[in-house]
Design an enzyme around this catalytic site. Structure first.
Site, PDB file in Angstrom:
ATOM      1  N   GLY A  70       0.809  -1.212   0.000  1.00 31.81           N
ATOM      2  CA  GLY A  70       0.000   0.000   0.000  1.00 31.81           C
ATOM      3  C   GLY A  70       0.849   1.272   0.000  1.00 31.81           C
ATOM      4  O   GLY A  70       0.537   2.247  -0.681  1.00 31.81           O
ATOM      5  N   THR A  71       1.930   1.263   0.762  1.00 30.03           N
ATOM      6  CA  THR A  71       2.766   2.464   0.870  1.00 30.03           C
ATOM      7  C   THR A  71       3.360   2.852  -0.480  1.00 30.03           C
ATOM      8  O   THR A  71       3.301   4.016  -0.886  1.00 30.03           O
ATOM      9  CB  THR A  71       3.904   2.224   1.892  1.00 30.03           C
ATOM     10  OG1 THR A  71       3.304   1.885   3.148  1.00 30.03           O
ATOM     11  CG2 THR A  71       4.773   3.446   2.055  1.00 30.03           C
ATOM     12  N   ASN A 150      -7.990   3.881   9.029  1.00 28.25           N
ATOM     13  CA  ASN A 150      -7.475   2.634   9.585  1.00 28.25           C
ATOM     14  C   ASN A 150      -7.466   2.598  11.108  1.00 28.25           C
ATOM     15  O   ASN A 150      -7.333   1.545  11.698  1.00 28.25           O
ATOM     16  CB  ASN A 150      -6.056   2.372   9.066  1.00 28.25           C
ATOM     17  CG  ASN A 150      -5.150   3.570   9.213  1.00 28.25           C
ATOM     18  OD1 ASN A 150      -5.412   4.639   8.639  1.00 28.25           O
ATOM     19  ND2 ASN A 150      -4.105   3.436   9.990  1.00 28.25           N
ATOM     20  N   GLN A 178      -7.734  -0.098   3.446  1.00 27.02           N
ATOM     21  CA  GLN A 178      -8.500  -0.752   4.517  1.00 27.02           C
ATOM     22  C   GLN A 178      -9.827  -1.327   4.047  1.00 27.02           C
ATOM     23  O   GLN A 178     -10.411  -2.159   4.743  1.00 27.02           O
ATOM     24  CB  GLN A 178      -8.737   0.223   5.680  1.00 27.02           C
ATOM     25  CG  GLN A 178      -7.498   0.458   6.549  1.00 27.02           C
ATOM     26  CD  GLN A 178      -7.062  -0.768   7.346  1.00 27.02           C
ATOM     27  OE1 GLN A 178      -7.843  -1.687   7.601  1.00 27.02           O
ATOM     28  NE2 GLN A 178      -5.804  -0.793   7.747  1.00 27.02           N
ATOM     29  N   HIS A 200      -1.990  -7.973   2.343  1.00 27.83           N
ATOM     30  CA  HIS A 200      -1.965  -8.471   3.724  1.00 27.83           C
ATOM     31  C   HIS A 200      -3.134  -7.966   4.565  1.00 27.83           C
ATOM     32  O   HIS A 200      -3.317  -8.418   5.696  1.00 27.83           O
ATOM     33  CB  HIS A 200      -0.619  -8.166   4.391  1.00 27.83           C
ATOM     34  CG  HIS A 200      -0.363  -6.728   4.709  1.00 27.83           C
ATOM     35  ND1 HIS A 200      -0.332  -6.253   5.991  1.00 27.83           N
ATOM     36  CD2 HIS A 200      -0.115  -5.659   3.922  1.00 27.83           C
ATOM     37  CE1 HIS A 200      -0.054  -4.951   5.983  1.00 27.83           C
ATOM     38  NE2 HIS A 200       0.075  -4.566   4.722  1.00 27.83           N
ATOM     39  N   THR A 236      12.104  -7.302 -10.894  1.00 28.66           N
ATOM     40  CA  THR A 236      11.476  -8.614 -11.111  1.00 28.66           C
ATOM     41  C   THR A 236      10.253  -8.746 -10.212  1.00 28.66           C
ATOM     42  O   THR A 236      10.302  -8.430  -9.025  1.00 28.66           O
ATOM     43  CB  THR A 236      12.494  -9.739 -10.817  1.00 28.66           C
ATOM     44  OG1 THR A 236      13.595  -9.568 -11.704  1.00 28.66           O
ATOM     45  CG2 THR A 236      11.881 -11.118 -11.027  1.00 28.66           C
ATOM     46  N   CYS A 327       1.500   3.248  16.482  1.00 27.59           N
ATOM     47  CA  CYS A 327       1.643   3.580  17.888  1.00 27.59           C
ATOM     48  C   CYS A 327       1.699   2.292  18.677  1.00 27.59           C
ATOM     49  O   CYS A 327       0.827   1.450  18.571  1.00 27.59           O
ATOM     50  CB  CYS A 327       0.424   4.395  18.296  1.00 27.59           C
ATOM     51  SG  CYS A 327       0.342   4.703  20.022  1.00 27.59           S
TER      52      CYS A 327
END
Ligand SMILES: Cc1ncc(COP(=O)(O)O)c(C=O)c1O
Length: 378
Positions: A70-71, A150, A178, A200, A236, A327
């Site tokens: 996602g990042t 999230n 999310q 994930h 790859t 956190c």
């Protein structure tokens, strides 16, 4: 046996997904860029996965680009969307994930854009009128607003935002990490330029995700290298990850209604039980099931001594939950989301997030442990 209530951080891998991935790892080890039969076989697996994902989201396979998660997908959408379209103004919200906020802030620090952050209320809703005003009074703008938060689960009406963006010719990116696999997305029906997913979060593998790029938008790569992903992302391919992602999304769609019902039931039950048994508790974020992510329940507990030990004590008792995205303590001091919503930071807040694997019996154990921890420490 531990009780895992941190499914917004990550989910367990589905055994069917794992089995498909293991088969690929063991038998299909060719490089998809190789032109021999071993390579071609693996290329086919990647393209079948792309087709599957595209068809579930009602888009074209050419609009899906696999990434490391996602990042990376958020970074690619934001950096390339802003820089390739010569955008000088962006609008977002203080409740976004750091994958979005830090990327936008870096663009602002480097002098590319001015960043406007929308006001939010104490339930985590953005100010839609303010969005329109800002769009009216600025040049072509890049808008980045997540579908579900999230930490507290509040949903943003991305269909409405996409229409507002259409009206002002703004480029709309939505972090859908999310809600991917938990809600049906039809990106062809929306005026969204970019949307993101991470396997994930829906019982697929870690380290693989994707970016949806609406065919009307042409951007440059974020990562340069070989010609992979149609010259849009060098390197790859994470072949077994990509195969696992597609399988996990397929399973999520196939059983979505049944899982949603089960998980919403657990969330409602836990909220009810907590409110009944621990005085002074409050629930953070929108609770109307139509405007809230059913996998997330964020709770503020009464002020107590050693508030930052709450998560630690849960952990010791075999319960995994979280204080927010990045956190690790039990207090909400580290949560930029709760801070922006004006939630009392002297009270410890915990995010419980559920999956189809959780049970009512587990919730009973957690509530009873929380009761013990809170009542002995108020
Ligand atoms: C809303 C949101 N966006 C982006 C991400 C980042 O995804 P990844 O961990 O796959 O890089 C997350 C993960 O926590 C998230 O919850």
């Amino acid at each position: 046996m531990r009780i895992y209530l941190d499914n917004a951080a990550t989910t367990s891998i589905d055994p069917t997904v794992l089995a498909e991935m293991v088969l690929v790892m063991q038998e299909h080890y060719g490089n998809p860029s190789s032109i021999h039969a071993d390579g071609r076989k693996v290329r086919t697996l990647v393209e079948q996965a792309r087709k599957k994902v595209a068809s579930l989201l009602n888009v074209s396979p050419a609009e899906i680009f696999f990434t490391s998660g996602g990042t990376e997908a958020d970074n690619m959408a934001i950096r390339r969307g802003v820089l390739d379209y010569g955008i000088t103004h962006a609008i977002s919200s203080p409740l976004e994930h750091h994958a979005v906020l830090h990327t936008l802030e870096k663009l602002q620090d480097d002098g590319h854009i001015k960043l406007s952050l929308l006001d939010v209320d104490d339930k985590g809703h953005i100010d839609v009128e303010q969005l329109e005003d800002l769009l009216k009074n600025n040049d072509r703008t890049f808008v980045s607003l997540m579908h579900a938060n999230n930490e507290v689960g509040t949903l943003t009406d991305i269909a409405l935002i996409s229409e507002i963006c259409r009206k002002y010719d703004a480029i709309f990116h939505s972090d859908t990490v999310q809600t991917m696999g938990h809600f049906v997305h039809d990106f062809s029906a929306l005026n969204v330029a970019f949307a993101t997913g991470a396997a994930h979060k829906f019982h697929g593998p870690k380290g693989v995700g994707f970016l949806y790029v609406n065919h009307q938008y042409k951007i440059n790569p974020l990562i340069y290298g070989g010609a992979q992903e149609r010259n849009m992302r060098g390197g790859t391919e994470n072949v077994y990850g990509i195969v696992g992602l597609a399988k996990a999304l397929e399973l999520a769609y196939a059983h979505m209604d049944e899982h949603r019902k089960h998980i919403q039931g657990l969330k409602d039950y836990m909220r009810h039980e907590l409110l009944q048994s621990i005085p002074g508790i409050s629930i953070n974020g929108e609770q109307d099931p139509d405007h809230s992510l059913y996998t997330v329940l964020n709770v503020s507990f009464p002020e107590m001594e050693m508030a930052d030990m709450l998560l630690f004590n849960l952990d010791i008792a075999g319960i995994s939950a979280s204080g927010g995205s990045a956190c690790s303590s039990g207090s909400n001091i580290g949560s930029h989301v709760l801070h922006a919503m004006g939630i009392d930071k002297n009270r410890p807040s915990v995010r419980f997030s559920f999956s189809r694997s959780n049970t009512k019996e587990e919730i009973d154990v957690v509530v009873s442990k929380l009761k013990e921890l809170c009542l002995e420490k108020v």
